[in-house]
Design an enzyme around this catalytic site. Sequence first.
Site, mmCIF file in Angstrom:
data_model
loop_
_atom_site.group_PDB
_atom_site.id
_atom_site.type_symbol
_atom_site.label_atom_id
_atom_site.label_comp_id
_atom_site.label_asym_id
_atom_site.label_seq_id
_atom_site.Cartn_x
_atom_site.Cartn_y
_atom_site.Cartn_z
ATOM 1 N N SER A 104 0.853 -1.028 -0.107
ATOM 2 C CA SER A 104 0.092 0.246 -0.045
ATOM 3 C C SER A 104 0.806 1.217 0.086
ATOM 4 O O SER A 104 0.687 2.283 -0.766
ATOM 5 C CB SER A 104 -0.943 0.223 1.300
ATOM 6 N N ARG A 149 0.358 3.416 -3.180
ATOM 7 C CA ARG A 149 -0.271 4.765 -2.742
ATOM 8 C C ARG A 149 0.489 5.956 -3.782
ATOM 9 O O ARG A 149 -0.259 6.717 -4.387
ATOM 10 C CB ARG A 149 -0.193 5.073 -1.294
ATOM 11 N N ASN A 163 -1.227 7.872 -6.865
ATOM 12 C CA ASN A 163 -1.188 9.318 -7.111
ATOM 13 C C ASN A 163 -0.397 10.031 -8.174
ATOM 14 O O ASN A 163 -1.056 10.832 -9.116
ATOM 15 C CB ASN A 163 -0.848 9.834 -5.669
#
Lengths: 156, 298
Positions: free
Chosen positions: B225, B229, B233
Site C-alpha cells: 500500500s 499509494r 497518485n
Amino acid sequence: MNINLTLIGQTISFALFVLFCMKFVWPALISIMEEREKKIADGLEAADRADKDLELAQKKATQQLREAKEEAAGIIEQANKRANQIVEEAKDQAVVEGDRLKAAAEAQIEQEVNRAKEDLRGKVAALALAGAEKVLGASIDENANSELVNQLAAEL
Amino acid sequence: MASEELTQTGYIQHHLQNMAYGKLPAGYERADGTVMEQAGWTLAHSTQEAADMGFWAVHLDTLGWSIALGVIFCWLFSKAAKGASTGVPSGLQSFVEMVVEFVDGVVKDTFHHSNKLVAPMALTIFVWVFMMNLMDLVPIDWLPLGAQMISGDPHLFFKVVPTTDPNATLGMAIGVFLLMIGFSIKNKGFGGFMKELALHPFNHPAMIPFNLFLELVGLIAKPISLGLRLFGNLYAGEMIFILIALLYSGGLVLGAFGAGLQWMWAVFHILVITLQAFVFMVLTTVYMAMAHDVDEHH
C-alpha cells in the site's frame, strides 16, 4: 509498467542515499541546529539575567543615594549641633571669663582700697602724731608711743 | 511503432512506457520486423518488447532520474551541512534547516524510540520523493523530446517521473519493509516477532493459523500500500497531464483551453506531490515506530 530489476536497483539506491544522509547530512545539521538553539537559549537567559542585574543595580543605586542623602543630612545636623554647642560654649566661656575678670578687678580694687586705707591710716597716724607733737610741743618718744599711735591708727 | 506516434492512444502509450533495457531471447522478432540473431541486452523499442523482457530488465530513465535527483539531494544537503554555522543561517542553509527541522518535528511526534536511522531516512524519503514527484510539473514533452533529439532516436521511450514507475515506489517500499522486519526482529527477538504474528489478534493456540493469515496479510499489505499509494497518485496525475497535453493537438481554442487546464492542474498538483512525499515519510516513520513497540498489544 512491468515489475523488473529496476525494483532492486531502486531499493539499493534508496539504501545508499539513506546511508549518505545518515552519515554526512543529518548529524552535522542537527548538531549545528541544537548548538544554535542552545546559544539562543543562553543568550535569552543572559538577557534575563542582565535585566535582573540592572534592576538590582538600580535598586542598589537608589538605596545608596538615599543612604548618602541621609548621611549628608546627619552630618549637616551634627555640624549644626556642634556649631550651636561651640557658640554656647563660647558664650559660657565668655561669661566665665567676664566673671573672672570682674572678680579680679573687684579684688584689685579692694586691694587698692585696702592699700589706700592702710596708706591713709599710716598717713593719718603720722599726721596725728605730728599734730600731737605739735600740740604737745614736745617730742614724744616714738618707741614709747608707737603702740598708742598704732592703736589709734587701727581705730581709724 | 510509427502508428503509435500518430494516434492519441499511441501518444499516451508512448508516454507511459519506460526506457527499458533488458535481455531479449534469440529468435525474437523485434517491433521493426528484424529478428534477434542471438540473445542479448538491448533497449526495448515497443511496449510489447519491454513486457517480453520479463524481470531481467532495468528502466534506465527511472533509475537515472531517481539517482540523479538523489545525488542532487545529497550534494545540496551535505553542502549546506558542511558550510553550516551556528550564526544566523541564510540562503541554502536556512532552507535546508527548515526542511530538517520540519522532518525532525514529524519524526519526534511519531517515533519515540532511540534510533539513528529513522530521522535521516525520513528526511531522505521526504526530499527525494518530493524531488521525484516534482519532475511531474515539467511539461511532459520537454524532457522526452530533448532526450530524443540528443540521442537521435525519435522513438526513444523516456519517462522523467520516477515515482510514476511502480518499480521505484515499490522498491523504496521494499527497503522500508526490510528495515521494518529487521528492526522488529532486533527489538522483539525472532520469537517475539513470530509471537506477534501468530498470537494476534486472538490469543489462543487454536487460532494460530487464522492469526498468521491475518497478520501476514496485514504485514505484506504495508509495503504494497505504501508503494502503490505513491505510484497511484503520481501515475494518475501524470495521466491527466498527458490527457491535457492531447488538447494541444486540437487547434488553437482547444490548445489555449489545454494550457489553462495544465496550469490549473499543475498548481493543484503541487499540493499532491508535497502531500504524497509527506505521507510516504510519515507512514515510514509510523511503521518504524511499530517495529520498535515492544510492549504494545494491538
